[in-house]
Write a protein that holds these residues in place. Structure first.
Motif, PDB file in Angstrom:
ATOM      1  N   VAL A  18     -14.972  20.281   9.621  1.00  0.00           N
ATOM      2  CA  VAL A  18     -16.153  20.450   8.770  1.00  0.00           C
ATOM      3  C   VAL A  18     -16.592  19.092   8.234  1.00  0.00           C
ATOM      4  N   GLU A  19     -15.631  18.282   7.824  1.00  0.00           N
ATOM      5  CA  GLU A  19     -15.964  16.945   7.316  1.00  0.00           C
ATOM      6  C   GLU A  19     -16.614  16.093   8.408  1.00  0.00           C
ATOM      7  N   ARG A  20     -16.039  16.104   9.597  1.00  0.00           N
ATOM      8  CA  ARG A  20     -16.567  15.308  10.713  1.00  0.00           C
ATOM      9  C   ARG A  20     -17.934  15.818  11.155  1.00  0.00           C
ATOM     10  N   LEU A  21     -18.044  17.126  11.333  1.00  0.00           N
ATOM     11  CA  LEU A  21     -19.306  17.685  11.836  1.00  0.00           C
ATOM     12  C   LEU A  21     -20.435  17.622  10.815  1.00  0.00           C
ATOM     13  N   SER A  22     -20.101  17.583   9.534  1.00  0.00           N
ATOM     14  CA  SER A  22     -21.162  17.455   8.531  1.00  0.00           C
ATOM     15  C   SER A  22     -21.881  16.117   8.667  1.00  0.00           C
ATOM     16  N   LYS A  23     -21.207  15.152   9.305  1.00  0.00           N
ATOM     17  CA  LYS A  23     -21.827  13.853   9.561  1.00  0.00           C
ATOM     18  C   LYS A  23     -22.412  13.769  10.967  1.00  0.00           C
ATOM     19  N   GLU A  24     -21.679  14.321  11.946  1.00  0.00           N
ATOM     20  CA  GLU A  24     -22.067  14.171  13.349  1.00  0.00           C
ATOM     21  C   GLU A  24     -23.054  15.227  13.854  1.00  0.00           C
ATOM     22  N   ASP A  25     -22.889  16.471  13.401  1.00  0.00           N
ATOM     23  CA  ASP A  25     -23.770  17.543  13.877  1.00  0.00           C
ATOM     24  C   ASP A  25     -23.916  18.620  12.796  1.00  0.00           C
ATOM     25  N   PRO A  26     -24.590  18.267  11.686  1.00  0.00           N
ATOM     26  CA  PRO A  26     -24.700  19.222  10.587  1.00  0.00           C
ATOM     27  C   PRO A  26     -25.451  20.500  10.959  1.00  0.00           C
TER      28      PRO A  26
END
Length: 104
Positions: free
Chosen positions: A26-34
């Motif tokens: 969730v932390e990574r995807l909130s930056k990469e593919d929100p």
């Protein structure tokens, strides 16, 4: 148990096997593919998976959440609550009162 697959169309963009991995994704995807993350939140996919793996408390906390930052904050809060209750000593739980019988 089956992991949670974050997908963007037909492409797998992340996998979580447990709550800690879910937090990381969730932390990574909130930056990469929100947008993909918002889709999974909005459709209730993450909540359904959490119920499936037995994390009903976190599932309840995430019901209706569509903002990735809010979801991440709630996941972290859940982990803190869970770890703090696991660290309580067993003696802090309510003990049954022993009954004493007196005979005259």
């Amino acid at each position: 148990m089956e992991p949670f697959y974050f997908k963007s169309y037909d492409r797998v963009i992340g996998i979580a096997h447990d709550v800690k991995e879910l937090e990381n994704e969730v932390e990574r995807l909130s930056k990469e593919d929100p947008a993909a993350l918002e889709y999974h939140l909005k459709e209730g996919h993450i909540v359904s998976w959490l119920n499936y793996i037995g994390e009903n408390g976190l599932a309840e906390m995430l019901k209706g959440v569509v903002d990735p930052k809010e979801a991440l904050a709630r996941i972290k809060e859940y982990e803190l609550l869970k770890s703090s209750t696991q660290m309580l000593p067993k003696s802090s739980k309510k003990e049954k009162k022993k009954k004493a019988f007196y005979y005259y």
